[in-house]
Scaffold this motif. Structure first.
Motif, PDB file in Angstrom:
ATOM      1  N   MET A  34       0.827  -1.205   0.000  1.00 49.50           N
ATOM      2  CA  MET A  34       0.000   0.000   0.000  1.00 49.50           C
ATOM      3  C   MET A  34       0.863   1.258   0.000  1.00 49.50           C
ATOM      4  N   ASP A  35       1.952   1.229   0.764  1.00 50.97           N
ATOM      5  CA  ASP A  35       2.854   2.381   0.828  1.00 50.97           C
ATOM      6  C   ASP A  35       3.499   2.649  -0.530  1.00 50.97           C
ATOM      7  N   LYS A  36       3.727   1.593  -1.275  1.00 51.40           N
ATOM      8  CA  LYS A  36       4.362   1.736  -2.582  1.00 51.40           C
ATOM      9  C   LYS A  36       3.375   2.171  -3.649  1.00 51.40           C
ATOM     10  N   GLU A  37       2.163   1.646  -3.600  1.00 50.97           N
ATOM     11  CA  GLU A  37       1.205   1.846  -4.683  1.00 50.97           C
ATOM     12  C   GLU A  37       0.405   3.147  -4.564  1.00 50.97           C
ATOM     13  N   ILE A  38       0.238   3.664  -3.365  1.00 49.12           N
ATOM     14  CA  ILE A  38      -0.566   4.869  -3.178  1.00 49.12           C
ATOM     15  C   ILE A  38       0.335   6.094  -3.252  1.00 49.12           C
ATOM     16  N   ALA A  39       0.068   6.947  -4.217  1.00 49.74           N
ATOM     17  CA  ALA A  39       0.857   8.162  -4.394  1.00 49.74           C
ATOM     18  C   ALA A  39       0.345   9.268  -3.489  1.00 49.74           C
ATOM     19  N   ASP A  40       1.110  10.326  -3.368  1.00 48.31           N
ATOM     20  CA  ASP A  40       0.743  11.459  -2.517  1.00 48.31           C
ATOM     21  C   ASP A  40       0.040  12.559  -3.326  1.00 48.31           C
ATOM     22  N   ASP A  41      -0.803  12.149  -4.264  1.00 47.03           N
ATOM     23  CA  ASP A  41      -1.467  13.143  -5.090  1.00 47.03           C
ATOM     24  C   ASP A  41      -2.865  13.485  -4.594  1.00 47.03           C
ATOM     25  N   GLY A  42      -3.262  12.864  -3.493  1.00 45.19           N
ATOM     26  CA  GLY A  42      -4.572  13.169  -2.923  1.00 45.19           C
ATOM     27  C   GLY A  42      -5.719  12.414  -3.552  1.00 45.19           C
ATOM     28  N   ARG A  43      -5.508  11.768  -4.692  1.00 39.51           N
ATOM     29  CA  ARG A  43      -6.586  11.034  -5.352  1.00 39.51           C
ATOM     30  C   ARG A  43      -6.150   9.619  -5.708  1.00 39.51           C
ATOM     31  N   SER A  44      -5.247   9.100  -4.945  1.00 37.37           N
ATOM     32  CA  SER A  44      -4.708   7.779  -5.222  1.00 37.37           C
ATOM     33  C   SER A  44      -5.303   6.771  -4.243  1.00 37.37           C
ATOM     34  N   TRP A  45      -5.622   5.591  -4.741  1.00 40.55           N
ATOM     35  CA  TRP A  45      -6.097   4.504  -3.909  1.00 40.55           C
ATOM     36  C   TRP A  45      -5.717   3.194  -4.579  1.00 40.55           C
ATOM     37  N   PHE A  46      -5.667   2.125  -3.805  1.00 42.01           N
ATOM     38  CA  PHE A  46      -5.270   0.839  -4.355  1.00 42.01           C
ATOM     39  C   PHE A  46      -5.915  -0.278  -3.555  1.00 42.01           C
ATOM     40  N   ASP A  47      -6.518  -1.217  -4.261  1.00 44.18           N
ATOM     41  CA  ASP A  47      -7.197  -2.351  -3.634  1.00 44.18           C
ATOM     42  C   ASP A  47      -6.342  -3.605  -3.781  1.00 44.18           C
ATOM     43  N   ALA A  48      -5.355  -3.750  -2.913  1.00 44.77           N
ATOM     44  CA  ALA A  48      -4.503  -4.933  -2.955  1.00 44.77           C
ATOM     45  C   ALA A  48      -5.277  -6.182  -2.567  1.00 44.77           C
ATOM     46  N   LEU A  49      -6.204  -6.059  -1.628  1.00 42.46           N
ATOM     47  CA  LEU A  49      -6.949  -7.223  -1.163  1.00 42.46           C
ATOM     48  C   LEU A  49      -7.810  -7.801  -2.281  1.00 42.46           C
ATOM     49  N   GLY A  50      -8.527  -6.930  -2.983  1.00 45.65           N
ATOM     50  CA  GLY A  50      -9.352  -7.398  -4.086  1.00 45.65           C
ATOM     51  C   GLY A  50      -8.521  -7.990  -5.207  1.00 45.65           C
ATOM     52  N   THR A  51      -7.322  -7.438  -5.427  1.00 44.60           N
ATOM     53  CA  THR A  51      -6.431  -7.955  -6.465  1.00 44.60           C
ATOM     54  C   THR A  51      -5.968  -9.368  -6.125  1.00 44.60           C
ATOM     55  N   VAL A  52      -5.587  -9.590  -4.864  1.00 46.79           N
ATOM     56  CA  VAL A  52      -5.178 -10.930  -4.431  1.00 46.79           C
ATOM     57  C   VAL A  52      -6.363 -11.883  -4.510  1.00 46.79           C
ATOM     58  N   TYR A  53      -7.520 -11.434  -4.064  1.00 44.01           N
ATOM     59  CA  TYR A  53      -8.730 -12.268  -4.094  1.00 44.01           C
ATOM     60  C   TYR A  53      -9.034 -12.709  -5.520  1.00 44.01           C
ATOM     61  N   GLU A  54      -9.003 -11.775  -6.468  1.00 44.20           N
ATOM     62  CA  GLU A  54      -9.306 -12.113  -7.862  1.00 44.20           C
ATOM     63  C   GLU A  54      -8.275 -13.097  -8.415  1.00 44.20           C
ATOM     64  N   TYR A  55      -7.017 -12.905  -8.047  1.00 40.86           N
ATOM     65  CA  TYR A  55      -5.981 -13.828  -8.514  1.00 40.86           C
ATOM     66  C   TYR A  55      -6.227 -15.232  -7.969  1.00 40.86           C
ATOM     67  N   LEU A  56      -6.546 -15.324  -6.685  1.00 44.63           N
ATOM     68  CA  LEU A  56      -6.837 -16.629  -6.095  1.00 44.63           C
ATOM     69  C   LEU A  56      -8.079 -17.246  -6.726  1.00 44.63           C
ATOM     70  N   ALA A  57      -9.066 -16.411  -7.041  1.00 40.71           N
ATOM     71  CA  ALA A  57     -10.289 -16.913  -7.658  1.00 40.71           C
ATOM     72  C   ALA A  57     -10.019 -17.507  -9.033  1.00 40.71           C
ATOM     73  N   SER A  58      -9.058 -16.950  -9.736  1.00 43.38           N
ATOM     74  CA  SER A  58      -8.744 -17.435 -11.084  1.00 43.38           C
ATOM     75  C   SER A  58      -7.926 -18.719 -11.063  1.00 43.38           C
ATOM     76  N   SER A  59      -7.371 -19.062  -9.900  1.00 40.58           N
ATOM     77  CA  SER A  59      -6.513 -20.242  -9.825  1.00 40.58           C
ATOM     78  C   SER A  59      -6.963 -21.235  -8.764  1.00 40.58           C
ATOM     79  N   SER A  60      -8.192 -21.088  -8.282  1.00 41.29           N
ATOM     80  CA  SER A  60      -8.692 -21.961  -7.230  1.00 41.29           C
ATOM     81  C   SER A  60     -10.092 -22.436  -7.572  1.00 41.29           C
ATOM     82  N   LYS A  61     -10.447 -23.583  -7.064  1.00 35.58           N
ATOM     83  CA  LYS A  61     -11.790 -24.140  -7.267  1.00 35.58           C
ATOM     84  C   LYS A  61     -12.673 -23.907  -6.046  1.00 35.58           C
ATOM     85  N   ARG A  62     -12.230 -23.102  -5.125  1.00 34.92           N
ATOM     86  CA  ARG A  62     -13.025 -22.808  -3.941  1.00 34.92           C
ATOM     87  C   ARG A  62     -14.308 -22.078  -4.325  1.00 34.92           C
ATOM     88  N   GLN A  63     -15.441 -22.566  -3.844  1.00 38.39           N
ATOM     89  CA  GLN A  63     -16.722 -21.974  -4.214  1.00 38.39           C
ATOM     90  C   GLN A  63     -16.894 -20.569  -3.662  1.00 38.39           C
TER      91      GLN A  63
END
Length: 262
Positions: A74-103
């Motif tokens: 988060m410290d690396k991905e979020i810039a100090d421009d006041g309008r920066s945000w990053f969803d690392a959790l959702g990114t990991v979740y989507e990656y796991l969803a693409s490689s897992s059979k968990r319902q």
């Protein structure tokens, strides 16, 4: 798990290392979400910590390492421009969803650029909004609220989701991004469905330190639940609208004979 997005590489590496043993990375991620929520709670969660320690034993420390890796991402991905945000959790979740059979890994989230576009379409970035209540009744990992908060900080943002892990990811995302508001796990289409909820960063409003923190709430303390109950009461108190009676069509019997204009 070698084709993971580079942005969340440090997090995926820890999940991969734990997966080399007897742990499923998807299950580890879900447990880590509970662990992180417990770490952000003002009063902690001793029962959760003991449960995780009993399950992971010597590998319990890896949950803390994963939390540290998330903060570094988060410290690396979020810039100090006041309008920066990053969803690392959702990114990991989507990656796991693409490689897992968990319902329970059964969904993908709105792309960040689309979230920002929706924010800009519905608001004027040149005229920041403050003191409003903003709600997303199907919040996912919280991306639409994160985008709105990035463009319009200083509002009370609320989100609901039927999926427990999505609600918890939103709680963590909002806390890390400095949002103030609430997140509830409930069915937004049913007024009697309530599971759990959290108040996000409540001490920020009273001048507390800018540290991410959470407080559990009851349904009576939930803004979304109270609004739903209010709407139900208003509907019950409203007088029944008069029924519109549609008269039957007039039966026209044509006259047989010569047409006369007089």
């Amino acid at each position: 798990m070698m084709d993971a997005p580079r942005s969340v590489g440090p997090m995926i590496k820890i999940l991969r290392d734990m997966g080399q043993y007897r742990y499923d990375p998807a299950d580890v991620f879900r447990d880590w979400i509970d662990y992180s929520v417990g770490c952000f709670l003002v009063h902690g969660d001793r029962e959760m910590a003991e449960r995780m320690l009993a399950k992971y034993k010597a590998d319990y420390v890896q949950l803390g390492n994963l939390l540290r890796a998330w903060m570094e991402v988060m410290d690396k991905e979020i810039a100090d421009d006041g309008r920066s945000w990053f969803d690392a959790l959702g990114t990991v979740y989507e990656y796991l969803a693409s490689s897992s059979k968990r319902q329970w890994l059964g969904q993908f989230f709105t792309p960040p650029d689309v979230c920002d576009l929706m924010t800009q379409i519905n608001t004027d970035p040149a005229q920041p909004m403050r003191g409003k209540r903003i709600n997303d009744p199907a919040v996912g990992s919280g991306r639409t609220l994160l985008s709105f908060n990035a463009y319009h900080p200083g509002n009370y943002v609320c989100g609901e989701d039927l999926d427990p892990i999505c609600a918890k990811m939103t709680v963590l995302n909002m806390a890390m991004h400095g949002c103030q508001g609430q997140v509830c796990c409930q069915d937004s289409l049913r007024t009697d469905d309530w599971r759990f909820g959290y108040e996000v960063n409540p001490l920020h409003a009273t001048g507390g330190p800018p540290i991410p923190h959470l407080l559990p709430i009851t349904k009576e303390q939930s803004v979304a639940w109270q609004v739903m109950q209010s709407l139900v009461r208003e509907a019950a108190d409203r007088k029944a609208e008069p029924k519109v009676v549609v008269p039957p069509p007039i039966e026209v019997k044509p006259k047989v004979g010569q047409l006369s204009l007089f």
